[in-house]
Design a protein around this motif. Structure first.
Motif, PDB file in Angstrom:
ATOM      1  N   ARG A 116       0.834  -1.208   0.000  1.00 11.49           N
ATOM      2  CA  ARG A 116       0.000   0.000   0.000  1.00 11.49           C
ATOM      3  C   ARG A 116       0.867   1.255   0.000  1.00 11.49           C
ATOM      4  O   ARG A 116       0.598   2.211  -0.727  1.00 11.49           O
ATOM      5  CB  ARG A 116      -0.935  -0.004   1.205  1.00 11.49           C
ATOM      6  CG  ARG A 116      -1.947   1.155   1.184  1.00 11.49           C
ATOM      7  CD  ARG A 116      -3.044   0.932   2.201  1.00 11.49           C
ATOM      8  NE  ARG A 116      -2.500   0.807   3.552  1.00 11.49           N
ATOM      9  CZ  ARG A 116      -3.118   0.162   4.550  1.00 11.49           C
ATOM     10  NH1 ARG A 116      -4.278  -0.433   4.315  1.00 11.49           N
ATOM     11  NH2 ARG A 116      -2.580   0.102   5.738  1.00 11.49           N
ATOM     12  N   GLU A 117       1.928   1.246   0.819  1.00 10.20           N
ATOM     13  CA  GLU A 117       2.837   2.386   0.827  1.00 10.20           C
ATOM     14  C   GLU A 117       3.501   2.555  -0.533  1.00 10.20           C
ATOM     15  O   GLU A 117       3.605   3.677  -1.058  1.00 10.20           O
ATOM     16  CB  GLU A 117       3.923   2.182   1.889  1.00 10.20           C
ATOM     17  CG  GLU A 117       3.455   2.262   3.317  1.00 10.20           C
ATOM     18  CD  GLU A 117       4.589   1.899   4.274  1.00 10.20           C
ATOM     19  OE1 GLU A 117       5.064   2.810   4.977  1.00 10.20           O
ATOM     20  OE2 GLU A 117       4.992   0.722   4.290  1.00 10.20           O
ATOM     21  N   LEU A 118       3.954   1.450  -1.107  1.00  9.19           N
ATOM     22  CA  LEU A 118       4.636   1.504  -2.397  1.00  9.19           C
ATOM     23  C   LEU A 118       3.718   2.043  -3.484  1.00  9.19           C
ATOM     24  O   LEU A 118       4.129   2.835  -4.336  1.00  9.19           O
ATOM     25  CB  LEU A 118       5.142   0.114  -2.769  1.00  9.19           C
ATOM     26  CG  LEU A 118       6.205   0.010  -3.859  1.00  9.19           C
ATOM     27  CD1 LEU A 118       7.408   0.858  -3.526  1.00  9.19           C
ATOM     28  CD2 LEU A 118       6.617  -1.443  -4.050  1.00  9.19           C
ATOM     29  N   ALA A 119       2.451   1.638  -3.445  1.00 10.45           N
ATOM     30  CA  ALA A 119       1.487   2.133  -4.429  1.00 10.45           C
ATOM     31  C   ALA A 119       1.288   3.633  -4.292  1.00 10.45           C
ATOM     32  O   ALA A 119       1.308   4.374  -5.286  1.00 10.45           O
ATOM     33  CB  ALA A 119       0.159   1.402  -4.257  1.00 10.45           C
ATOM     34  N   GLU A 120       1.094   4.103  -3.062  1.00 11.15           N
ATOM     35  CA  GLU A 120       0.880   5.534  -2.867  1.00 11.15           C
ATOM     36  C   GLU A 120       2.122   6.336  -3.239  1.00 11.15           C
ATOM     37  O   GLU A 120       2.023   7.403  -3.868  1.00 11.15           O
ATOM     38  CB  GLU A 120       0.486   5.826  -1.421  1.00 11.15           C
ATOM     39  CG  GLU A 120       0.187   7.300  -1.176  1.00 11.15           C
ATOM     40  CD  GLU A 120      -0.293   7.601   0.237  1.00 11.15           C
ATOM     41  OE1 GLU A 120      -0.223   8.784   0.631  1.00 11.15           O
ATOM     42  OE2 GLU A 120      -0.734   6.670   0.939  1.00 11.15           O
ATOM     43  N   LEU A 121       3.291   5.841  -2.875  1.00 11.57           N
ATOM     44  CA  LEU A 121       4.535   6.524  -3.227  1.00 11.57           C
ATOM     45  C   LEU A 121       4.719   6.587  -4.740  1.00 11.57           C
ATOM     46  O   LEU A 121       5.201   7.587  -5.277  1.00 11.57           O
ATOM     47  CB  LEU A 121       5.718   5.811  -2.572  1.00 11.57           C
ATOM     48  CG  LEU A 121       5.832   5.986  -1.051  1.00 11.57           C
ATOM     49  CD1 LEU A 121       6.774   4.941  -0.468  1.00 11.57           C
ATOM     50  CD2 LEU A 121       6.310   7.397  -0.706  1.00 11.57           C
ATOM     51  N   THR A 122       4.318   5.522  -5.441  1.00 11.21           N
ATOM     52  CA  THR A 122       4.404   5.516  -6.898  1.00 11.21           C
ATOM     53  C   THR A 122       3.455   6.551  -7.488  1.00 11.21           C
ATOM     54  O   THR A 122       3.821   7.312  -8.399  1.00 11.21           O
ATOM     55  CB  THR A 122       4.068   4.110  -7.439  1.00 11.21           C
ATOM     56  OG1 THR A 122       4.992   3.165  -6.901  1.00 11.21           O
ATOM     57  CG2 THR A 122       4.142   4.074  -8.953  1.00 11.21           C
ATOM     58  N   TRP A 123       2.226   6.583  -6.977  1.00 18.42           N
ATOM     59  CA  TRP A 123       1.238   7.569  -7.469  1.00 18.42           C
ATOM     60  C   TRP A 123       1.748   8.983  -7.229  1.00 18.42           C
ATOM     61  O   TRP A 123       1.709   9.833  -8.127  1.00 18.42           O
ATOM     62  CB  TRP A 123      -0.104   7.370  -6.751  1.00 18.42           C
ATOM     63  CG  TRP A 123      -1.206   8.250  -7.268  1.00 18.42           C
ATOM     64  CD1 TRP A 123      -2.129   7.937  -8.222  1.00 18.42           C
ATOM     65  CD2 TRP A 123      -1.498   9.606  -6.861  1.00 18.42           C
ATOM     66  NE1 TRP A 123      -2.981   9.005  -8.448  1.00 18.42           N
ATOM     67  CE2 TRP A 123      -2.615  10.034  -7.630  1.00 18.42           C
ATOM     68  CE3 TRP A 123      -0.943  10.478  -5.945  1.00 18.42           C
ATOM     69  CZ2 TRP A 123      -3.177  11.310  -7.485  1.00 18.42           C
ATOM     70  CZ3 TRP A 123      -1.482  11.755  -5.807  1.00 18.42           C
ATOM     71  CH2 TRP A 123      -2.591  12.159  -6.569  1.00 18.42           C
TER      72      TRP A 123
END
Length: 435
Positions: free
Chosen positions: A315-322
């Motif tokens: 979830r963190e990785l997804a938000e950081l990517t966005w």
């Protein structure tokens, strides 16, 4: 011709066996009617999608597998061979039945508990953003002082933002050439690209250029692969390879490149203005929570070629990517004239597709064509079939679960999250973008 469960089941078993022939599976008596995909064989979500693609390829028909694989907005816990065969037989006969009971029945997913917040330790912060950006493999890219390539159309978005659907829509235009993800811009040469993408989880990303050449020249896969291999051995520049893709279009069609990894590094985006003449850009937006939910479901973190190993959760990785994608895209937008920039929301595409498509056509100065609004028709022409098979398509394989544009996709994430899970900077950027 009527299809019975008994006539379909052997084909399902054959396909399952082909997909798992290299797996270490211990099944007494082999795959049978009661064999379950997860409990007995160990399928992950990507394996289900490859199974779906193989079945639809065998019967040369879209079957709408989303109705079987998803209940209450989440994937079912498991499926047996018998249930899959029952569903397929029903769809082949023109029905839309619920899967029949089996020895190991599907347990429907319970309605999700909506997550409204996350612990401070899991919330995205400026410090985490700095660490994430430092983990991105940087590229040294410079111009070659040769003439610029003709214009192209670039779709700029992070992964899981609807870019595959948009790409297939664009490929329905007679004035656009929209191949699968090309993965060219981050690399100076074709040799560099081969070296970077040859890993176990990223090798399929090399196939977009192969599929594009097959479509452009009417080549078989072997011939197209051999051509790309020669370009790699000669260490041809990727700028020159782009030109090879554009020359057969003769200025009559505009090349479309939608490769989500480009937005992870602003220097990659800046290369477009160096190497291409007056290209067009579609900044494709999706609500960060929608992107995050889709990213988690797809287990995409292992498929990101430019993100090195990290300690961030999915979830963190997804938000950081966005967040990184939006910051980079907005920075890059400052150097592009407004007439060459279109901002488009995924939610508008799936809820009002014709309006969005007409907006794109006006922007690109091309005629609106009815075929564009039917992305699940003429699939071969839209290059959704991959090189050897569709399960190796470079892009979102979940595209194959559907048989029509689905407006529910715009809001499905609300069954799982509120924007209370987002870090302050993500929330600020999202609101500035209209969310």
């Amino acid at each position: 011709m009527m299809h019975t469960v008994e006539s379909v089941e052997p084909k399902i078993i054959e396909i399952v066996e082909e997909l798992t022939e290299d797996w270490d599976i211990d099944l007494d008596g082999g795959v049978g009617s009661a064999t379950t995909m997860i409990g007995d064989i160990g399928f992950a979500s990507i394996d289900f999608i490859q199974l779906v693609v193989a079945i639809e390829g065998a019967y040369k028909q879209k079957l709408g597998f989303q109705d079987l694989l998803m209940q209450n907005g989440a994937y079912v816990d498991d499926l047996s061979v018998r249930q899959i065969a029952t569903f397929v037989a029903g769809r082949l006969n023109g029905a839309a039945p619920a899967p029949a009971p089996a020895a190991a029945p599907v347990k429907a997913a319970a309605p999700a508990t909506v997550v409204t917040s996350v612990p401070d330790s899991e919330r995205v912060t400026p410090e985490k953003l700095a660490r994430f950006r430092a983990s991105i493999a940087r590229r040294t890219l410079s111009g070659d002082n040769k003439p610029k390539n003709p214009p192209a159309l670039f779709v700029l978005s992070p992964p899981r933002s609807g870019s595959t659907l948009l790409r297939v829509i664009l490929a329905g235009s007679s004035k656009l050439f929209g191949p699968p993800e090309l993965h060219l811009l981050p690399y100076a040469t074709m040799g560099d690209r081969l070296k970077a993408l040859s890993g176990e989880h990223t090798g399929h990303l090399l196939d977009g250029t192969v599929r594009a050449l097959m479509q452009l020249h009417g080549w078989e896969a072997e011939q197209a692969r051999a051509f790309v291999s020669r370009c790699e051995q000669e260490n041809m520049s990727t700028k020159a390879f782009y030109r090879l893709l554009q020359e057969p279009l003769k200025g009559e069609k505009l090349l479309v490149d939608k490769t989500p990894s480009y937005v992870i590094d602003v220097d990659i985006l800046k290369r477009i203005e160096v190497d291409f003449e007056n290209s067009l850009f579609i900044h494709l937006l999706r609500h960060p929570c929608g992107m995050i939910r889709s990213y988690e479901e797809s287990k995409l973190q292992r498929l990101m070629p430019m993100v090195q190993e990290s300690s961030f959760g999915a979830r963190e990785l997804a938000e950081l990517t966005w967040l990184t994608a939006q910051l980079n895209t907005l920075e890059f937008a400052k150097q592009v004239p407004k007439e060459r920039w279109l901002t488009l929301r995924y939610e508008d595409i799936v809820c009002s597709p014709e309006t969005s498509i007409r907006q794109i056509c006006d922007f690109a100065k091309i005629p609106y064509e009815d075929a564009m609004i039917n992305p699940y028709e003429e699939m071969d022409q839209r290059m959704t079939d991959g090189v050897d098979n569709a399960s190796k398509m470079s892009g979102d394989l979940k595209f194959h679960l559907h048989n029509a544009i689905n407006p529910e996709a715009a809001v499905r994430w609300k069954q799982f999250y509120t924007d209370g899970i987002l870090g302050a900077q993500t929330l600020e950027i999202a609101r500035s973008l209209g969310y």
